[in-house]
Scaffold this motif. Structure first.
Motif, PDB file in Angstrom:
ATOM      1  N   SER A   1       0.811  -1.219   0.000  1.00  0.00           N
ATOM      2  CA  SER A   1       0.000   0.000   0.000  1.00  0.00           C
ATOM      3  C   SER A   1       0.845   1.271   0.000  1.00  0.00           C
ATOM      4  CB  SER A   1      -0.940  -0.005   1.207  1.00  0.00           C
ATOM      5  OG  SER A   1      -0.201  -0.177   2.392  1.00  0.00           O
ATOM      6  N   ASN A   2       2.173   1.117   0.140  1.00  0.00           N
ATOM      7  CA  ASN A   2       3.033   2.302   0.135  1.00  0.00           C
ATOM      8  C   ASN A   2       3.505   2.692  -1.260  1.00  0.00           C
ATOM      9  OD1 ASN A   2       3.072   2.562   2.998  1.00  0.00           O
ATOM     10  ND2 ASN A   2       4.424   0.769   3.022  1.00  0.00           N
ATOM     11  N   VAL A   3       3.159   1.870  -2.255  1.00  0.00           N
ATOM     12  CA  VAL A   3       3.605   2.183  -3.610  1.00  0.00           C
ATOM     13  C   VAL A   3       2.383   2.354  -4.512  1.00  0.00           C
ATOM     14  CG1 VAL A   3       5.735   0.873  -3.324  1.00  0.00           C
ATOM     15  CG2 VAL A   3       3.731  -0.262  -4.294  1.00  0.00           C
ATOM     16  N   ASP A   4       2.610   2.877  -5.715  1.00  0.00           N
ATOM     17  CA  ASP A   4       1.560   2.884  -6.723  1.00  0.00           C
ATOM     18  C   ASP A   4       1.432   1.447  -7.217  1.00  0.00           C
ATOM     19  OD1 ASP A   4       0.279   2.881  -9.297  1.00  0.00           O
ATOM     20  OD2 ASP A   4       0.509   5.068  -9.299  1.00  0.00           O
ATOM     21  N   MET A   5       0.370   0.790  -6.799  1.00  0.00           N
ATOM     22  CA  MET A   5       0.251  -0.653  -7.034  1.00  0.00           C
ATOM     23  C   MET A   5       0.226  -1.001  -8.519  1.00  0.00           C
ATOM     24  SD  MET A   5      -2.197  -2.117  -4.028  1.00  0.00           S
ATOM     25  CE  MET A   5      -3.573  -0.993  -4.136  1.00  0.00           C
ATOM     26  N   ILE A   6      -0.249  -0.088  -9.329  1.00  0.00           N
ATOM     27  CA  ILE A   6      -0.312  -0.368 -10.763  1.00  0.00           C
ATOM     28  C   ILE A   6       1.050  -0.194 -11.408  1.00  0.00           C
ATOM     29  CG2 ILE A   6      -1.183   0.575 -12.932  1.00  0.00           C
ATOM     30  CD1 ILE A   6      -3.885   0.734 -11.662  1.00  0.00           C
ATOM     31  N   VAL A   7       1.717   0.888 -11.074  1.00  0.00           N
ATOM     32  CA  VAL A   7       3.048   1.124 -11.638  1.00  0.00           C
ATOM     33  C   VAL A   7       4.026   0.046 -11.174  1.00  0.00           C
ATOM     34  CG1 VAL A   7       4.975   2.764 -11.739  1.00  0.00           C
ATOM     35  CG2 VAL A   7       2.618   3.604 -11.792  1.00  0.00           C
ATOM     36  N   ALA A   8       3.874  -0.391  -9.924  1.00  0.00           N
ATOM     37  CA  ALA A   8       4.813  -1.371  -9.363  1.00  0.00           C
ATOM     38  C   ALA A   8       4.488  -2.810  -9.772  1.00  0.00           C
ATOM     39  CB  ALA A   8       4.833  -1.254  -7.843  1.00  0.00           C
ATOM     40  N   SER A   9       3.352  -3.016 -10.417  1.00  0.00           N
ATOM     41  CA  SER A   9       3.001  -4.363 -10.876  1.00  0.00           C
ATOM     42  C   SER A   9       3.427  -4.539 -12.325  1.00  0.00           C
ATOM     43  CB  SER A   9       1.488  -4.594 -10.767  1.00  0.00           C
ATOM     44  OG  SER A   9       1.069  -4.548  -9.415  1.00  0.00           O
ATOM     45  N   ALA A  10       4.017  -5.694 -12.616  1.00  0.00           N
ATOM     46  CA  ALA A  10       4.553  -5.920 -13.960  1.00  0.00           C
ATOM     47  C   ALA A  10       3.565  -6.601 -14.890  1.00  0.00           C
ATOM     48  CB  ALA A  10       5.834  -6.749 -13.865  1.00  0.00           C
ATOM     49  N   ASN A  11       2.330  -6.830 -14.425  1.00  0.00           N
ATOM     50  CA  ASN A  11       1.369  -7.500 -15.306  1.00  0.00           C
ATOM     51  C   ASN A  11       0.973  -6.593 -16.464  1.00  0.00           C
ATOM     52  OD1 ASN A  11      -0.815  -5.788 -14.483  1.00  0.00           O
ATOM     53  ND2 ASN A  11      -0.966  -6.981 -12.603  1.00  0.00           N
ATOM     54  N   GLY A  12       0.287  -7.178 -17.440  1.00  0.00           N
ATOM     55  CA  GLY A  12      -0.058  -6.435 -18.647  1.00  0.00           C
ATOM     56  C   GLY A  12      -1.447  -5.834 -18.617  1.00  0.00           C
ATOM     57  N   PHE A  13      -1.998  -5.632 -17.431  1.00  0.00           N
ATOM     58  CA  PHE A  13      -3.374  -5.160 -17.330  1.00  0.00           C
ATOM     59  C   PHE A  13      -3.519  -3.652 -17.536  1.00  0.00           C
ATOM     60  CE2 PHE A  13      -4.197  -9.004 -14.462  1.00  0.00           C
ATOM     61  CZ  PHE A  13      -4.785  -9.716 -15.495  1.00  0.00           C
ATOM     62  N   TYR A  14      -2.412  -2.926 -17.354  1.00  0.00           N
ATOM     63  CA  TYR A  14      -2.473  -1.470 -17.452  1.00  0.00           C
ATOM     64  C   TYR A  14      -1.363  -0.980 -18.377  1.00  0.00           C
ATOM     65  CZ  TYR A  14      -5.544  -2.067 -13.480  1.00  0.00           C
ATOM     66  OH  TYR A  14      -6.578  -2.462 -12.680  1.00  0.00           O
ATOM     67  N   GLY A  15      -1.702  -0.051 -19.256  1.00  0.00           N
ATOM     68  CA  GLY A  15      -0.734   0.464 -20.207  1.00  0.00           C
ATOM     69  C   GLY A  15       0.264   1.411 -19.558  1.00  0.00           C
ATOM     70  N   LYS A  16       1.262   1.756 -20.336  1.00  0.00           N
ATOM     71  CA  LYS A  16       2.302   2.678 -19.861  1.00  0.00           C
ATOM     72  C   LYS A  16       1.684   4.013 -19.467  1.00  0.00           C
ATOM     73  CE  LYS A  16       6.849   1.454 -21.513  1.00  0.00           C
ATOM     74  NZ  LYS A  16       6.713   0.345 -22.495  1.00  0.00           N
ATOM     75  N   GLY A  17       2.132   4.541 -18.339  1.00  0.00           N
ATOM     76  CA  GLY A  17       1.684   5.864 -17.921  1.00  0.00           C
ATOM     77  C   GLY A  17       0.426   5.863 -17.062  1.00  0.00           C
ATOM     78  N   VAL A  18      -0.274   4.744 -17.013  1.00  0.00           N
ATOM     79  CA  VAL A  18      -1.484   4.688 -16.184  1.00  0.00           C
ATOM     80  C   VAL A  18      -1.082   4.527 -14.721  1.00  0.00           C
ATOM     81  CG1 VAL A  18      -3.636   3.455 -15.710  1.00  0.00           C
ATOM     82  CG2 VAL A  18      -2.792   3.631 -18.062  1.00  0.00           C
ATOM     83  N   THR A  19      -1.621   5.361 -13.856  1.00  0.00           N
ATOM     84  CA  THR A  19      -1.317   5.265 -12.433  1.00  0.00           C
ATOM     85  C   THR A  19      -2.529   4.717 -11.681  1.00  0.00           C
ATOM     86  OG1 THR A  19      -2.151   7.462 -11.915  1.00  0.00           O
ATOM     87  CG2 THR A  19       0.168   7.302 -12.586  1.00  0.00           C
ATOM     88  N   GLN A  20      -2.270   4.344 -10.443  1.00  0.00           N
ATOM     89  CA  GLN A  20      -3.334   3.816  -9.601  1.00  0.00           C
ATOM     90  C   GLN A  20      -4.453   4.850  -9.424  1.00  0.00           C
ATOM     91  OE1 GLN A  20      -1.854   2.244  -5.900  1.00  0.00           O
ATOM     92  NE2 GLN A  20      -3.898   2.123  -4.996  1.00  0.00           N
ATOM     93  N   LYS A  21      -4.029   6.098  -9.254  1.00  0.00           N
ATOM     94  CA  LYS A  21      -5.009   7.167  -9.032  1.00  0.00           C
ATOM     95  C   LYS A  21      -5.922   7.324 -10.245  1.00  0.00           C
ATOM     96  CE  LYS A  21      -5.090  11.944  -7.340  1.00  0.00           C
ATOM     97  NZ  LYS A  21      -5.169  12.838  -8.526  1.00  0.00           N
ATOM     98  N   MET A  22      -5.295   7.328 -11.435  1.00  0.00           N
ATOM     99  CA  MET A  22      -6.096   7.446 -12.662  1.00  0.00           C
ATOM    100  C   MET A  22      -7.116   6.316 -12.755  1.00  0.00           C
ATOM    101  SD  MET A  22      -3.352   8.158 -15.678  1.00  0.00           S
ATOM    102  CE  MET A  22      -1.974   9.242 -15.463  1.00  0.00           C
ATOM    103  N   ALA A  23      -6.633   5.088 -12.492  1.00  0.00           N
ATOM    104  CA  ALA A  23      -7.516   3.925 -12.624  1.00  0.00           C
ATOM    105  C   ALA A  23      -8.652   4.010 -11.614  1.00  0.00           C
ATOM    106  CB  ALA A  23      -6.724   2.642 -12.434  1.00  0.00           C
ATOM    107  N   GLU A  24      -8.319   4.383 -10.390  1.00  0.00           N
ATOM    108  CA  GLU A  24      -9.345   4.448  -9.351  1.00  0.00           C
ATOM    109  C   GLU A  24     -10.385   5.516  -9.660  1.00  0.00           C
ATOM    110  OE1 GLU A  24      -6.774   2.567  -5.640  1.00  0.00           O
ATOM    111  OE2 GLU A  24      -6.886   4.748  -5.872  1.00  0.00           O
ATOM    112  N   GLU A  25      -9.924   6.634 -10.173  1.00  0.00           N
ATOM    113  CA  GLU A  25     -10.863   7.703 -10.530  1.00  0.00           C
ATOM    114  C   GLU A  25     -11.746   7.288 -11.702  1.00  0.00           C
ATOM    115  OE1 GLU A  25      -8.170  11.468  -8.958  1.00  0.00           O
ATOM    116  OE2 GLU A  25      -8.492  11.201 -11.118  1.00  0.00           O
ATOM    117  N   PHE A  26     -11.097   6.619 -12.661  1.00  0.00           N
ATOM    118  CA  PHE A  26     -11.831   6.155 -13.843  1.00  0.00           C
ATOM    119  C   PHE A  26     -12.998   5.255 -13.439  1.00  0.00           C
ATOM    120  CE2 PHE A  26     -12.430   3.110 -17.338  1.00  0.00           C
ATOM    121  CZ  PHE A  26     -12.604   3.964 -18.416  1.00  0.00           C
ATOM    122  N   TYR A  27     -12.736   4.332 -12.493  1.00  0.00           N
ATOM    123  CA  TYR A  27     -13.798   3.389 -12.111  1.00  0.00           C
ATOM    124  C   TYR A  27     -14.768   3.977 -11.092  1.00  0.00           C
ATOM    125  CZ  TYR A  27     -11.787   0.066 -15.188  1.00  0.00           C
ATOM    126  OH  TYR A  27     -11.355  -0.533 -16.325  1.00  0.00           O
ATOM    127  N   ALA A  28     -14.270   4.935 -10.292  1.00  0.00           N
ATOM    128  CA  ALA A  28     -15.187   5.619  -9.366  1.00  0.00           C
ATOM    129  C   ALA A  28     -16.271   6.329 -10.170  1.00  0.00           C
ATOM    130  CB  ALA A  28     -14.420   6.605  -8.498  1.00  0.00           C
TER     131      ALA A  28
END
Ligand code: ZN
Length: 679
Positions: free
Chosen positions: A185-212
Motif C-alpha cells: 500500500s506504500n507504492v503505486d500498485m499499478i506502476v509497481a506491478s509488472a502484469n499487462g493489465f495497465y498500459g504505460k503511464g497509467v497510475t493507480q489514481k487514474m484507474a481508481e478515478e476512472f472506475y469511481a
C-alpha cells in the motif's frame, strides 16, 4: 472464486503439502560456485524441478460418453487452449516473446544436455511454462535464470534465437519487472506491478478515478467493471482496450469463438446451447452486460454431464482486483462420486435426526447442500498447469444471490494429488504399521467421504434459536472456525456409523478408523508444516482441525482414549478407543452447535483461543525437521490428457481418443506449436 490446495477446506492429511514459504522461490543469486542440486521425478511424478512437481490426472468415465458428448468435450478443450496465449500476455507483455525464445532454444539445441548449465537453463524454461510467464505463479516474484547470462546467450546463438536488449533486461535484471502483482500500500500498485493489465503511464489514481466515475453505487445489478480490458493512456486520455473479436487479443478470441461454434450443435440440451451461444456473443462484443447474461444462463444450466469454465473470470492477478486472467476448465460429471453424494443427500434427514445435537437445535426439515464432484477433462490459461481443486462460480454477487452458483470439486485432480503424496508422510507420522496399512487401504475413500459428509450434511445441519442473530454477527471473527469445526465434526461423528456400511458407502468401519487416525495426526502434527516457525495458527480450517484434535485428546485423557507417545525424540498419537473417541466428537459437536444456536460468543472465543490457536514451538520445529527430508514439492501442477479425433474417409469425427503420455516439456512444446496464436 477458486479453491486451491493451499486454502482447501478439507484435504486428506496425506495430501497436505508444505507451506508456501517464500524462501522456496526467492530470487537466489546465481550459484555458479556451488554444486548444482538436481531434482528428478519419482515414479508418481511427471516432472520435478525447483519448487514444483508436475503430475498426471486420469479422466474416468470418458468412454461412457456418447460420441456427441465426446465431441463437446473435445471442442470445449480446444476453445480453452486457444486462449492460452492471452494469459501469458496478461501476466506480462514480454512473456510471449520470452516463451517463444525458450521454446526455440529447448527444441533446437544440439549441444551438451548433460551439463549443469543446461540443467539450470532448462529448469528456468520449465518454471516459465509452469507460471505462464516469468513471475512465480503463487508468490508473483520474478524468477531469475540460475544459469549465467553468457550461457543463455550461447544457447541463443546455437539455436539462432533472437531477443532484443530490452527483453534480455526483463529476464536478467533483478530490478526490472520485479513483481507481477504488487499489493504494497506504500507504492503505486499499478506502476509497481509488472502484469499487462495497465498500459504505460497509467497510475493507480487514474484507474481508481476512472472506475469511481463509472460505478453507480445504487445499481442493484452492477457489471464487473474492468473485467475484460487493458486500461490504457492515449493522447492524454484514458480508456479501456477491450479483449474481444476485432479488439485486443482478437486473433486468439476468434479461435475460441470458432471452437465454441463447433460445440453449439453437440450441446447436450437447450440450456447448454443457449449458454454457449451467449458466450460467443460476449466474445464478439466484449459487452459486460452480455457477460452477466451468459453467467445467468450458465448458472442455470445444470442438467448435462459436461460443463465448462471459459473466460476472463478470476481477478487475483490484478492489484486492484478488477481485470481477470483467461482460464478454462472442461468438466465431466464424476458419476461414481455423484452417486455417493446423492446417497448422502437423500439421507440428510436421518443424519440430522440421529445426531448428538440437543433436540431443540436439530432441524425438523433438513435439505442437503448441493455439491458436485466432477472429472477434469482439460485445463488451460490461468487454471493450468497449476490448478484449483474446486471452483465456485459465477463471481458477480447479485447473480449468485438471484440465480445461485455452481460449486464443484475437481475429483480426479484431488485423487491425483492424493496418489502423488505417496506413503512418505504417513510413514513418518503414523504410530504403527497397522495405522500405515489402514491409511494406504482406506485413507483416500475416508477423505472423500468425510468431505461429502462435511459439505452435504455438515454445513446443512443444525438451527439457530429464535431471536439469535446470524453467526457472523454473534460469533464475529470466530464464526468460520466454529462453522468449519461443526461441519467437520458431523463428518467425523458419522464416518464411524454402521449406517454408512448399511448404505453401501463404506465396506467397514475401518474406513472411519483411518479417518480418525489421519485427522488426529493432521490436527496435532502434520498441518504445522504449512506454518512459519514462531507463528500461531490463523487460517480458519487449520484452527478448526487443531481445536477438534486437541479438545478430544484433553477430554479423553482420563480414559486414555488417545495416547501421546514419544519414541526416539519423535511424537506420535495412538488412538486406543475409537468408539469413545466418536462419543467425544459427538460431545464437541453438541457443544459447538449450542454455542452457535445460542450465540454464546464467550464460550466460542474460549474454545478457539484455548485449543485452536497456540502452537508449541518445539513440536512445530520437530514437524518441520521430520518433513524436510521427504522433499515434498510445495507446488503441484498437471499435464493434460490430449484428445485425438478419429476421422472417417469423409473427414467426419467418428470417435475421440485420449492420449495421456506426454512429459511436461513435450506438452509445453506441443502447446506452443499448436496454440501459439498471438505475437
Ligand atoms: Zn466447510
Amino acid at each position: 472464486m477458486k479453491i486451491t490446495l493451499l486454502s482447501a477446506s478439507i484435504i486428506a492429511s496425506s495430501i497436505l503439502f508444505s507451506s508456501c514459504s517464500d524462501s522456496s522461490h526467492s530470487n537466489e543469486e546465481n550459484s555458479n560456485n556451488e554444486k548444482v542440486e538436481r531434482k528428478s521425478p519419482n515414479d508418481r511424478q511427471v516432472d520435478r524441478f525447483a519448487d514444483i512437481q508436475v503430475l498426471r490426472y486420469d479422466i474416468q468415465g470418458f468412454d461412457k460418453l456418447s460420441l456427441n458428448q465426446k465431441k463437446l468435450v473435445y471442442f470445449l478443450a480446444q476453445a480453452g487452449l486457444a486462449g492460452r496465449d492471452i494469459n501469458y500476455d496478461q501476466n506480462n507483455p514480454y512473456n510471449l516473446k520470452i516463451r517463444k525464445a525458450l521454446e526455440n532454444m529447448i527444441a533446437n539445441y544440439e549441444g551438451d544436455k548433460t551439463s549443469d548449465d543446461w540443467y539450470l537453463f532448462e529448469t528456468y524454461a520449465k518454471q516459465v511454462w509452469f507460471a505462464n510467464g516469468i513471475h512465480h505463479h503463487y508468490g508473483m516474484d520474478k524468477m531469475l535464470p540460475k544459469c549465467s547470462k553468457e550461457y543463455f546467450e550461447e544457447v541463443m546463438d546455437a539455436t539462432n534465437t533472437k531477443l532484443d536488449a530490452e527483453t534480455m533486461d526483463v529476464i536478467f535484471n533483478p530490478n526490472v519487472a520485479m513483481k507481477r502483482k504488487n499489493k504494497d500500500s506504500n507504492v503505486d500498485m499499478i506502476v509497481a506491478s509488472a502484469n499487462g493489465f495497465y498500459g504505460k503511464g497509467v497510475t493507480q489514481k487514474m484507474a481508481e478515478e476512472f472506475y469511481a466515475a463509472k460505478t453507480d453505487k445504487n445499481d442493484p445489478r452492477p457489471v464487473e467493471h474492468g473485467l475484460n480490458s487493458t486500461l490504457i493512456l492515449k493522447d492524454g486520455k484514458i480508456y479501456e482496450d477491450v479483449w474481444k473479436s476485432g479488439g485486443k487479443y482478437g486473433k486468439a478470441i476468434d479461435k475460441i469463438i470458432y471452437w465454441l461454434e463447433q460445440a453449439v450443435p453437440v450441446a447436450e440440451n437447450k440450456d447448454q446451447k443457449a449458454a454457449i451461444e451467449k458466450l460467443i456473443e460476449y466474445y464478439k462484443t466484449g459487452d459486460l452486460k452480455t457477460w452477466d447474461e451468459y453467467n445467468i444462463l450458465w448458472a442455470k444450466s445444470t442438467q448435462g454431464d459436461i460443463d465448462w469454465i471459459n473466460g476472463f473470470i478470476e481477478v487475483y492477478g490484478d492489484a486492484l482486483g478488477k481485470r481477470a486472467n483467461f482460464e478454462s476448465i472442461v468438466q465431466i460429471t464424476d458419476f461414481e462420486a455423484s452417486k455417493q453424494m446423492q446417497v448422502v443427500a437423500q439421507n440428510a434427514q436421518w443424519f440430522e435426526d440421529n445426531s448428538p445435537l440437543m433436540p431443540e437445535h436439530k432441524k425438523k426439515k433438513v435439505k442437503g447442500v448441493s455439491y458436485k464432484v466432477v472429472q477434469v477433462a482439460s485445463e488451460s490459461g490461468d487454471a493450468s498447469p497449476s490448478t484449483p481443486i474446486g471452483v465456485n462460480l459465477p463471481n458477480n454477487n447479485w447473480i449468485r444471490q438471484e440465480y445461485g452458483s455452481k460449486s464443484v470439486s475437481l475429483g480426479n485432480i484431488i485423487a491425483a494429488y492424493d496418489k502423488a503424496g505417496g506413503p512418505g508422510m504417513t510413514k513418518e507420522f503414523a504410530h504403527d504399521q497397522e495405522e500405515i496399512d489402514r491409511a494406504e487401504k482406506y485413507g483416500y475413500l475416508a477423505g472423500k467421504l468425510h468431505t461429502a459428509l462435511h459439505e452435504v450434511v455438515g454445513h446443512a445441519s443444525g438451527q439457530i434459536n429464535p431471536g439469535v442473530g446470524q453467526p457472523s454477527e454473534t460469533m464475529k471473527n470466530y464464526a468460520s472456525t466454529l462453522e468449519e469445526a461443526r461441519a467437520d465434526l458431523v463428518g467425523l461423528y458419522y464416518i464411524m456409523d454402521n449406517k454408512l456400511v448399511e448404505l453401501g458407502l463404506i465396506p467397514s468401519l475401518e474406513v472411519g478408523k483411518a479417518e480418525y487416525d489421519g485427522y488426529i495426526r493432521n490436527g496435532m502434527l502434520t498441518q504445522l508444516q504449512r506454518l512459519e516457525i514462531g507463528k500461531n495458527v490463523e487460517e480458519e480450517h487449520m484452527q478448526n482441525r487443531q481445536l477438534v484434535a486437541s479438545w478430544v485428546i484433553e477430554k479423553g485423557k482420563k480414559d486414555n482414549v488417545i495416547e501421546r507417545i514419544e519414541r526416539n525424540g519423535k511424537i506420535y498419537y495412538n488412538i486406543n478407543d475409537y468408539n469413545k473417541l466418536r462419543v467425544l466428537f459427538g460431545d464437541l459437536l453438541r457443544e459447538i452447535q449450542r454455542i452457535k444456536s445460542e450465540g454464546d460468543y464467550k464460550a466460542g472465543k474460549n474454545l478457539v483461543e484455548t485449543y485452536g490457536v497456540k502452537v508449541d514451538k518445539a513440536v512445530h520445529q520437530q514437524v518441520l525437521d521430520r518433513v524436510a527430508p521427504l522433499d515434498i514439492a510445495p507446488y503441484s501442477g498437471f499435464v493434460n490428457p490430449v484428445f485425438v479425433p478419429v476421422m472417417d474417409a469423409q473427414n467426419n469425427i467418428i470417435d475421440i481418443k485420449i492420449e495421456n503420455n506426454m512429459n511436461f516439456v513435450e506438452q509445453m512444446l506441443y502447446y506452443g506449436k499448436t496454440y501459439g496464436i498471438l505475437e
